[in-house]
Design a protein around this motif. Structure first.
Motif, PDB file in Angstrom:
ATOM      1  N   SER A 106       0.830  -1.215   0.000  1.00 24.61           N
ATOM      2  CA  SER A 106       0.000   0.000   0.000  1.00 24.61           C
ATOM      3  C   SER A 106       0.861   1.259   0.000  1.00 24.61           C
ATOM      4  O   SER A 106       0.439   2.312  -0.445  1.00 24.61           O
ATOM      5  CB  SER A 106      -0.993  -0.002   1.160  1.00 24.61           C
ATOM      6  OG  SER A 106      -0.346  -0.079   2.395  1.00 24.61           O
ATOM      7  N   ASP A 114      -6.233   5.169   5.046  1.00 25.10           N
ATOM      8  CA  ASP A 114      -5.231   4.107   5.126  1.00 25.10           C
ATOM      9  C   ASP A 114      -5.649   3.160   6.250  1.00 25.10           C
ATOM     10  O   ASP A 114      -5.641   3.528   7.422  1.00 25.10           O
ATOM     11  CB  ASP A 114      -3.872   4.764   5.409  1.00 25.10           C
ATOM     12  CG  ASP A 114      -2.733   3.771   5.545  1.00 25.10           C
ATOM     13  OD1 ASP A 114      -2.990   2.544   5.550  1.00 25.10           O
ATOM     14  OD2 ASP A 114      -1.582   4.232   5.651  1.00 25.10           O
ATOM     15  N   TYR A 166      -4.045  -1.323   9.423  1.00 26.30           N
ATOM     16  CA  TYR A 166      -4.111  -2.061  10.699  1.00 26.30           C
ATOM     17  C   TYR A 166      -5.517  -2.512  11.089  1.00 26.30           C
ATOM     18  O   TYR A 166      -5.742  -2.852  12.244  1.00 26.30           O
ATOM     19  CB  TYR A 166      -3.512  -1.203  11.822  1.00 26.30           C
ATOM     20  CG  TYR A 166      -2.038  -0.949  11.610  1.00 26.30           C
ATOM     21  CD1 TYR A 166      -1.094  -1.897  12.000  1.00 26.30           C
ATOM     22  CD2 TYR A 166      -1.599   0.201  10.967  1.00 26.30           C
ATOM     23  CE1 TYR A 166       0.250  -1.687  11.776  1.00 26.30           C
ATOM     24  CE2 TYR A 166      -0.258   0.426  10.734  1.00 26.30           C
ATOM     25  CZ  TYR A 166       0.667  -0.522  11.141  1.00 26.30           C
ATOM     26  OH  TYR A 166       1.999  -0.322  10.906  1.00 26.30           O
ATOM     27  N   SER A 193      -3.655  -3.513   2.899  1.00 25.35           N
ATOM     28  CA  SER A 193      -2.404  -4.218   2.717  1.00 25.35           C
ATOM     29  C   SER A 193      -2.496  -5.605   3.310  1.00 25.35           C
ATOM     30  O   SER A 193      -3.206  -5.816   4.279  1.00 25.35           O
ATOM     31  CB  SER A 193      -1.319  -3.412   3.437  1.00 25.35           C
ATOM     32  OG  SER A 193      -0.129  -4.140   3.478  1.00 25.35           O
ATOM     33  N   SER A 237       0.291  -6.838   4.353  1.00 23.68           N
ATOM     34  CA  SER A 237       1.538  -6.822   5.129  1.00 23.68           C
ATOM     35  C   SER A 237       1.350  -7.104   6.606  1.00 23.68           C
ATOM     36  O   SER A 237       2.018  -7.952   7.187  1.00 23.68           O
ATOM     37  CB  SER A 237       2.221  -5.461   4.985  1.00 23.68           C
ATOM     38  OG  SER A 237       2.752  -5.311   3.699  1.00 23.68           O
ATOM     39  N   LYS A 238       0.455  -6.359   7.237  1.00 23.93           N
ATOM     40  CA  LYS A 238       0.333  -6.413   8.688  1.00 23.93           C
ATOM     41  C   LYS A 238      -0.607  -7.543   9.107  1.00 23.93           C
ATOM     42  O   LYS A 238      -0.351  -8.246  10.070  1.00 23.93           O
ATOM     43  CB  LYS A 238      -0.162  -5.065   9.230  1.00 23.93           C
ATOM     44  CG  LYS A 238       0.586  -3.850   8.693  1.00 23.93           C
ATOM     45  CD  LYS A 238       2.033  -3.771   9.144  1.00 23.93           C
ATOM     46  CE  LYS A 238       2.926  -2.844   8.333  1.00 23.93           C
ATOM     47  NZ  LYS A 238       2.571  -1.447   8.221  1.00 23.93           N
ATOM     48  N   ARG A 284       5.278  -7.586  -0.633  1.00 21.66           N
ATOM     49  CA  ARG A 284       4.884  -6.389  -1.378  1.00 21.66           C
ATOM     50  C   ARG A 284       3.579  -6.579  -2.152  1.00 21.66           C
ATOM     51  O   ARG A 284       3.551  -6.669  -3.376  1.00 21.66           O
ATOM     52  CB  ARG A 284       5.994  -5.900  -2.332  1.00 21.66           C
ATOM     53  CG  ARG A 284       7.369  -5.744  -1.726  1.00 21.66           C
ATOM     54  CD  ARG A 284       7.372  -5.050  -0.368  1.00 21.66           C
ATOM     55  NE  ARG A 284       6.786  -3.719  -0.385  1.00 21.66           N
ATOM     56  CZ  ARG A 284       5.937  -3.283   0.561  1.00 21.66           C
ATOM     57  NH1 ARG A 284       5.563  -4.043   1.571  1.00 21.66           N
ATOM     58  NH2 ARG A 284       5.456  -2.073   0.483  1.00 21.66           N
TER      59      ARG A 284
HETATM   60  C1  PLP Z   1       2.931  -0.523   7.286  1.00 23.05           C
HETATM   61  C2  PLP Z   1       2.073   0.617   6.845  1.00 23.05           C
HETATM   62  C3  PLP Z   1       1.619   0.737   5.528  1.00 23.05           C
HETATM   63  C4  PLP Z   1       2.000  -0.068   4.354  1.00 23.05           C
HETATM   64  O1  PLP Z   1       2.532  -1.139   4.242  1.00 23.05           O
HETATM   65  P1  PLP Z   1       2.791  -1.903   2.889  1.00 23.05           P
HETATM   66  O2  PLP Z   1       3.717  -2.975   3.321  1.00 23.05           O
HETATM   67  O3  PLP Z   1       3.411  -0.974   1.919  1.00 23.05           O
HETATM   68  O4  PLP Z   1       1.479  -2.391   2.413  1.00 23.05           O
HETATM   69  C5  PLP Z   1       0.762   1.761   5.210  1.00 23.05           C
HETATM   70  N1  PLP Z   1       0.355   2.624   6.127  1.00 23.05           N
HETATM   71  C6  PLP Z   1       0.770   2.553   7.390  1.00 23.05           C
HETATM   72  C7  PLP Z   1       0.270   3.549   8.350  1.00 23.05           C
HETATM   73  C8  PLP Z   1       1.647   1.558   7.792  1.00 23.05           C
HETATM   74  O5  PLP Z   1       2.092   1.544   9.050  1.00 23.05           O
END
Ligand code: PLP
Length: 391
Positions: free
Chosen positions: A107, A210, A213, A241, A243-244, A252
């Protein structure tokens, strides 16, 4: 004789503030060089591996030659359908996989690119601070002007829209918001999003929420998606995302959902700059998005146990902080007599605990420190003990 090439950075790069984690990295290397047994709570990168069924799905997908070619720009339809299904299940939000979902190379990539699609030089963009450093940087790269919305404890770490001058709002093209919030760990109530939507209608502002989380929550209190609020899709998009949620920061992959014209604008930038996400990763992400609840509850439980220990420990020591309901951060006031950087340096030197200075997320973060819950329980306990001794 040839003379030496003069390499001159463009002013948009020269004028960049130092990247927050670069200076932290320097401190970390220095501590390691000295042989410090470092407990690193500075960066929001999960220490838990990606769940095995997702890794297995990648192995299978990677073997398929059809995935070895250029992917489609907007993402495979199967991936976009999986995102749309996930939103329906999790938030009861309806998104058309055809043109209301777009794959991203994480993201961060989408956040970094969106102002290029919509912001003219001189346009105002509302940016929360303290906040994810990419928001103001992406505005800078697009030639826009960031208007800083301070997130203060008194306002629940939500922006106070009433304090923004009318003149500024009239010139505003786009706004970033982020809940559950990094770094403050605040969550936003429904009324907040309704206020955002009203403001966006009134001043014609593109809203970029965004929600990285949204799935890291505690005590069974599920955070809202912007997309489940009536009218959101008329004014904005949501960045998300894997990711988290699934411990996939290294893979990615992320996505943007919502208003089809805004999605199309972002897509236009992307088709001219990148060629999409490796299809094997997209296919594995379809598997990720249908992960069973017990696995995700296990991940949440891991963070919750750490949160409970760190929260209690720091509160006992006398730090002023709120118990996070979501995200994997603790946002605490530094003790009297310290500023943010001084406190971070002090507990690094005296306790071997690395944290992030609040002012690194923007000036309104001064006086705070952020701890990431990316360290196992035993080491988290150890960190609390050591900080206690150091103070
Ligand atoms: C970790 C994070 C993201 C993005 O993570 P990607 O690995 O690029 O998807 C976006 N916004 C916030 C606030 C984050 O902490």
């Amino acid at each position: 004789m040839r003379s030496k090439l003069v390499v001159e950075l463009a002013s948009r790069v020269k004028n960049l503030p130092p990247y927050l984690f670069a200076s932290i990295d320097k401190m970390k290397q220095e501590a390691k060089r000295k042989g410090v047994d470092l407990i690193d709570m500075s960066i929001g990168d999960p220490d838990i591996p990606t769940p095995q069924h997702i890794v297995d799905a990648l192995k299978v997908a990677a073997e398929k030659p059809e995935h070895h070619r250029y992917p489609s720009y907007e993402g495979m339809l199967s991936f976009r359908e999986a995102v749309s299904d996930w939103y329906k299940r999790r938030f009861k939000a309806v998104l058309d996989p055809k043109d209301e979902v777009l794959s991203l190379i994480g993201s961060k990539e989408g956040i970094g690119h969106i102002p290029l699609a919509f912001v003219e030089p001189g346009d105002t963009v509302l940016v929360p601070s303290p906040g994810y450093p990419v928001y103001p940087i992406s505005v800078l790269f697009a030639g826009g002007e960031s208007y800083i919305m301070p997130l203060t404890k008194d306002n629940g770490f939500l922006p106070d829209f009433k304090s923004i001058p009318q003149r500024t709002l009239m010139n505003t093209k786009l706004m970033f918001i982020n809940y559950p919030n990094n770094p403050t760990s605040a969550v936003a109530p429904k009324e907040f999003y309704e206020e955002v939507i009203n403001l966006a209608y009134k001043y014609n502002i593109i809203v970029c929420h965004d929600a990285a989380y949204s799935e890291i929550y505690f005590d069974e209190e599920k955070p809202l998606s912007f997309m489940e609020i009536e009218g959101a899709k008329d004014v904005g998009i949501e960045f998300h995302s894997l990711s988290k949620t699934y411990n996939m920061t290294g893979w990615r992959i992320g996505f943007a959902v919502g208003n089809r014209e805004i999605i199309a604008g972002l897509g236009k930038i992307k088709t001219n700059l990148d060629s999409g996400v490796f299809e094997a990763i997209q296919e594995a992400s379809v598997t990720a998005l249908s992960t069973d609840d017990p696995i995700l509850n296990g991940i949440r439980k891991t963070y919750q146990d750490r949160r409970d220990i760190l929260y209690k420990g720091l509160a006992n020591i006398g730090l002023e902080l709120a118990k996070p309901k979501a995200s994997f951060y603790l946002w605490a006031k530094v003790p009297k007599g310290f500023d943010s950087s001084g406190f971070v340096a002090h507990i690094l030197e005296k306790a071997g605990v690395l944290s992030t200075p609040g002012n690194g997320f923007g000036a309104p973060g001064e006086g705070y420190v952020r701890f990431a819950l990316t360290v196992p329980v035993e080491r988290t306990k150890e960190a609390v003990d050591r900080i206690k001794k150091a103070l």
